[in-house]
Design a protein around this motif. Structure first.
Motif, PDB file in Angstrom:
ATOM      1  N   VAL A 137       0.860  -1.190   0.000  1.00 53.56           N
ATOM      2  CA  VAL A 137       0.000   0.000   0.000  1.00 53.56           C
ATOM      3  C   VAL A 137       0.890   1.231   0.000  1.00 53.56           C
ATOM      4  O   VAL A 137       1.849   1.314   0.781  1.00 53.56           O
ATOM      5  CB  VAL A 137      -0.921   0.021   1.255  1.00 53.56           C
ATOM      6  N   HIS A 138       0.544   2.186  -0.877  1.00 55.16           N
ATOM      7  CA  HIS A 138       1.279   3.450  -0.956  1.00 55.16           C
ATOM      8  C   HIS A 138       0.568   4.477  -0.084  1.00 55.16           C
ATOM      9  O   HIS A 138      -0.605   4.782  -0.317  1.00 55.16           O
ATOM     10  CB  HIS A 138       1.298   3.925  -2.420  1.00 55.16           C
ATOM     11  N   GLY A 139       1.226   4.997   0.930  1.00 50.50           N
ATOM     12  CA  GLY A 139       0.594   6.030   1.759  1.00 50.50           C
ATOM     13  C   GLY A 139       1.137   6.015   3.168  1.00 50.50           C
ATOM     14  O   GLY A 139       2.190   5.432   3.446  1.00 50.50           O
ATOM     15  N   THR A 140       0.380   6.705   4.030  1.00 49.28           N
ATOM     16  CA  THR A 140       0.738   6.775   5.452  1.00 49.28           C
ATOM     17  C   THR A 140      -0.323   5.988   6.231  1.00 49.28           C
ATOM     18  O   THR A 140      -1.353   5.601   5.658  1.00 49.28           O
ATOM     19  CB  THR A 140       0.692   8.234   5.942  1.00 49.28           C
ATOM     20  N   VAL A 141      -0.103   5.820   7.520  1.00 49.25           N
ATOM     21  CA  VAL A 141      -1.128   5.143   8.318  1.00 49.25           C
ATOM     22  C   VAL A 141      -2.426   5.948   8.282  1.00 49.25           C
ATOM     23  O   VAL A 141      -3.514   5.368   8.280  1.00 49.25           O
ATOM     24  CB  VAL A 141      -0.667   4.892   9.782  1.00 49.25           C
ATOM     25  N   ASP A 142      -2.311   7.272   8.191  1.00 49.01           N
ATOM     26  CA  ASP A 142      -3.523   8.117   8.183  1.00 49.01           C
ATOM     27  C   ASP A 142      -4.339   7.885   6.905  1.00 49.01           C
ATOM     28  O   ASP A 142      -5.551   7.721   6.958  1.00 49.01           O
ATOM     29  CB  ASP A 142      -3.148   9.600   8.272  1.00 49.01           C
ATOM     30  N   THR A 143      -3.675   7.875   5.745  1.00 48.02           N
ATOM     31  CA  THR A 143      -4.416   7.699   4.487  1.00 48.02           C
ATOM     32  C   THR A 143      -4.956   6.267   4.395  1.00 48.02           C
ATOM     33  O   THR A 143      -6.010   6.040   3.812  1.00 48.02           O
ATOM     34  CB  THR A 143      -3.549   8.019   3.247  1.00 48.02           C
ATOM     35  N   HIS A 144      -4.245   5.322   5.012  1.00 49.42           N
ATOM     36  CA  HIS A 144      -4.657   3.911   4.923  1.00 49.42           C
ATOM     37  C   HIS A 144      -5.950   3.633   5.697  1.00 49.42           C
ATOM     38  O   HIS A 144      -6.671   2.682   5.386  1.00 49.42           O
ATOM     39  CB  HIS A 144      -3.505   3.024   5.416  1.00 49.42           C
ATOM     40  N   VAL A 145      -6.262   4.491   6.676  1.00 52.86           N
ATOM     41  CA  VAL A 145      -7.488   4.289   7.469  1.00 52.86           C
ATOM     42  C   VAL A 145      -8.710   4.235   6.546  1.00 52.86           C
ATOM     43  O   VAL A 145      -9.614   3.402   6.726  1.00 52.86           O
ATOM     44  CB  VAL A 145      -7.644   5.414   8.529  1.00 52.86           C
ATOM     45  N   ALA A 146      -8.708   5.083   5.507  1.00 55.48           N
ATOM     46  CA  ALA A 146      -9.864   5.162   4.603  1.00 55.48           C
ATOM     47  C   ALA A 146     -10.070   3.863   3.816  1.00 55.48           C
ATOM     48  O   ALA A 146     -11.164   3.636   3.288  1.00 55.48           O
ATOM     49  CB  ALA A 146      -9.674   6.333   3.640  1.00 55.48           C
ATOM     50  N   ASP A 147      -9.057   2.996   3.751  1.00 50.05           N
ATOM     51  CA  ASP A 147      -9.194   1.746   2.994  1.00 50.05           C
ATOM     52  C   ASP A 147     -10.004   0.695   3.759  1.00 50.05           C
ATOM     53  O   ASP A 147     -10.360  -0.342   3.200  1.00 50.05           O
ATOM     54  CB  ASP A 147      -7.803   1.158   2.660  1.00 50.05           C
ATOM     55  N   GLY A 148     -10.239   0.940   5.045  1.00 49.08           N
ATOM     56  CA  GLY A 148     -11.072   0.017   5.841  1.00 49.08           C
ATOM     57  C   GLY A 148     -10.360  -1.267   6.249  1.00 49.08           C
ATOM     58  O   GLY A 148     -11.009  -2.203   6.721  1.00 49.08           O
ATOM     59  N   ALA A 149      -9.048  -1.343   6.070  1.00 50.90           N
ATOM     60  CA  ALA A 149      -8.310  -2.557   6.460  1.00 50.90           C
ATOM     61  C   ALA A 149      -8.192  -2.621   7.985  1.00 50.90           C
ATOM     62  O   ALA A 149      -8.227  -1.592   8.659  1.00 50.90           O
ATOM     63  CB  ALA A 149      -6.921  -2.530   5.837  1.00 50.90           C
ATOM     64  N   GLN A 150      -8.044  -3.837   8.526  1.00 48.13           N
ATOM     65  CA  GLN A 150      -7.920  -4.035   9.983  1.00 48.13           C
ATOM     66  C   GLN A 150      -6.781  -5.015  10.252  1.00 48.13           C
ATOM     67  O   GLN A 150      -6.654  -6.027   9.539  1.00 48.13           O
ATOM     68  CB  GLN A 150      -9.223  -4.612  10.551  1.00 48.13           C
ATOM     69  N   TYR A 151      -6.002  -4.736  11.289  1.00 54.67           N
ATOM     70  CA  TYR A 151      -4.796  -5.533  11.549  1.00 54.67           C
ATOM     71  C   TYR A 151      -4.727  -5.993  13.002  1.00 54.67           C
ATOM     72  O   TYR A 151      -5.253  -5.335  13.906  1.00 54.67           O
ATOM     73  CB  TYR A 151      -3.552  -4.701  11.228  1.00 54.67           C
ATOM     74  N   ASP A 152      -3.983  -7.108  13.178  1.00 53.15           N
ATOM     75  CA  ASP A 152      -3.696  -7.623  14.524  1.00 53.15           C
ATOM     76  C   ASP A 152      -2.326  -7.162  15.007  1.00 53.15           C
ATOM     77  O   ASP A 152      -2.099  -7.054  16.209  1.00 53.15           O
ATOM     78  CB  ASP A 152      -3.702  -9.159  14.497  1.00 53.15           C
ATOM     79  N   THR A 153      -1.392  -6.956  14.075  1.00 48.63           N
ATOM     80  CA  THR A 153      -0.022  -6.577  14.445  1.00 48.63           C
ATOM     81  C   THR A 153       0.444  -5.430  13.542  1.00 48.63           C
ATOM     82  O   THR A 153       0.242  -5.472  12.321  1.00 48.63           O
ATOM     83  CB  THR A 153       0.945  -7.771  14.252  1.00 48.63           C
ATOM     84  N   PHE A 154       1.063  -4.444  14.165  1.00 48.79           N
ATOM     85  CA  PHE A 154       1.727  -3.352  13.437  1.00 48.79           C
ATOM     86  C   PHE A 154       3.213  -3.432  13.743  1.00 48.79           C
ATOM     87  O   PHE A 154       3.597  -3.462  14.920  1.00 48.79           O
ATOM     88  CB  PHE A 154       1.190  -1.992  13.882  1.00 48.79           C
ATOM     89  N   LEU A 155       4.031  -3.444  12.718  1.00 46.80           N
ATOM     90  CA  LEU A 155       5.484  -3.486  12.910  1.00 46.80           C
ATOM     91  C   LEU A 155       6.100  -2.166  12.471  1.00 46.80           C
ATOM     92  O   LEU A 155       5.762  -1.632  11.406  1.00 46.80           O
ATOM     93  CB  LEU A 155       6.093  -4.620  12.077  1.00 46.80           C
ATOM     94  N   LEU A 156       7.009  -1.671  13.317  1.00 45.84           N
ATOM     95  CA  LEU A 156       7.782  -0.460  12.989  1.00 45.84           C
ATOM     96  C   LEU A 156       9.245  -0.832  13.219  1.00 45.84           C
ATOM     97  O   LEU A 156       9.792  -0.586  14.302  1.00 45.84           O
ATOM     98  CB  LEU A 156       7.366   0.695  13.895  1.00 45.84           C
ATOM     99  N   LEU A 157       9.853  -1.470  12.234  1.00 46.25           N
ATOM    100  CA  LEU A 157      11.212  -2.006  12.420  1.00 46.25           C
ATOM    101  C   LEU A 157      12.219  -1.188  11.613  1.00 46.25           C
ATOM    102  O   LEU A 157      11.850  -0.263  10.887  1.00 46.25           O
ATOM    103  CB  LEU A 157      11.232  -3.487  12.055  1.00 46.25           C
ATOM    104  N   GLY A 158      13.511  -1.515  11.812  1.00 46.76           N
ATOM    105  CA  GLY A 158      14.547  -0.713  11.155  1.00 46.76           C
ATOM    106  C   GLY A 158      14.558   0.697  11.735  1.00 46.76           C
ATOM    107  O   GLY A 158      14.698   1.675  11.005  1.00 46.76           O
TER     108      GLY A 158
END
Ligand SMILES: C[S@@+](CC[C@H](N)C(=O)[O-])C[C@H]1O[C@@H](n2cnc3c(N)ncnc32)[C@H](O)[C@@H]1O
Length: 259
Positions: free
Chosen positions: A123-144
């Protein structure tokens, strides 16, 4: 007349060239028109400090990773969002393990490199723009070191609110950070002091990245202690449930959505 660098997709261009150097396929920078030139990411700080970091590590396979990367990936479960996926090194291993993973990035070039390396969901975007896609997650990774995307006191609650909007019940965030305060180098301790005087967190870096003729805009990137991070999380819908300091000064912070 001095020409200012062009604002562009620095990460995308440098990852494309890094992949070309690694595979020998496609146009790539050459020394003297013949030998491959290592790709170096130039990081400028707003006090004038400049660092160069070889970009090849963005393509590293699990055998080259730091132990904390493995511990983070082992804790990922369910629908997983790899935030700031870069060249997709983390997403590729999760995919191989059968964990449903989506790589998110603001860099179109990074996503193209990830796709070419085999990452299927991007997905191209930020977490903010991705909210509008309606996707739902169990895990968020912020690595590196991508705990840096929390930026500072202003952005952190917005970032966590976007993740809450993308979260399934019981969701977790696993973020890798670095405690910057072990240094005695006056260049860094002075910078931390200057930041605090301006009401910023000591390690709230103001950076821009450069590659060849390109530059990013200046942006904030947070390098903070686990205690500072805890204070940013306090009062949001998330709870800091664990900090893994086994590879200090690097750490893994785990957050869970409060019930
Ligand atoms: C330091 S690299 C880390 C790459 C990858 N996580 C890894 O461990 O190899 C940071 C990545 O985050 C991406 N990025 C920067 N700001 C972002 C944002 N606001 N939202 C999503 N991705 C972002 C960059 O384009 C880059 O690919």
């Amino acid at each position: 007349m001095t020409v200012e660098p062009l604002i562009g997709d620095v990460i995308g261009e440098l990852l494309r060239d890094t992949l070309a150097v690694a595979t020998g396929v496609g146009p790539r920078p050459l020394v003297g028109g013949r030998l491959p030139r290592p790709v170096i990411e130039i990081i400028e700080r707003d006090d004038g400090l400049i660092n160069g970091a070889p970009a090849a590590h963005y393509l590293d396979g699990p055998a080259e990773w730091q132990p904390y990367d493995h511990r983070a990936v082992d804790r990922a479960h369910g629908e997983t969002l790899d935030i700031g996926t870069g060249a997709g090194r983390i997403a590729l291993l999760l995919q191989e393990r059968g964990v449903p993973v989506t790589g998110l990035d603001t860099s179109a070039g990074a996503l193209e490199v990830s796709r070419r390396r085999g990452v299927r969901r991007l997905v191209h975007g930020t977490v903010d723009t991705h909210v509008a896609d309606g996707a739902q997650y169990d895990t968020f990774l912020l690595l590196g070191n991508n705990l840096g995307l929390f930026e500072g006191r202003e952005r952190a609650p917005e970032f966590l609110a976007a993740l809450a909007a993308l979260a399934r019940p019981g969701a977790q965030i696993i973020a890798q950070g670095t405690d910057p305060y072990g240094t005695r180098d006056p260049l860094h301790t002075g910078y931390h002091e200057r930041n605090r005087r301006r009401g910023r967190l000591g390690g709230q870096l103001r950076l821009r990245l450069r590659y060849r003729e390109l530059s990013t805009e200046w942006f904030d990137y947070l390098v903070c202690s686990a205690d500072e991070f805890a204070s940013l999380v306090h009062g949001t819908g998330w709870r800091l449930t664990d900090v893994d300091h086994r590879d200090a000064p690097y750490y893994l912070a785990t957050l869970r959505l409060a019930d």
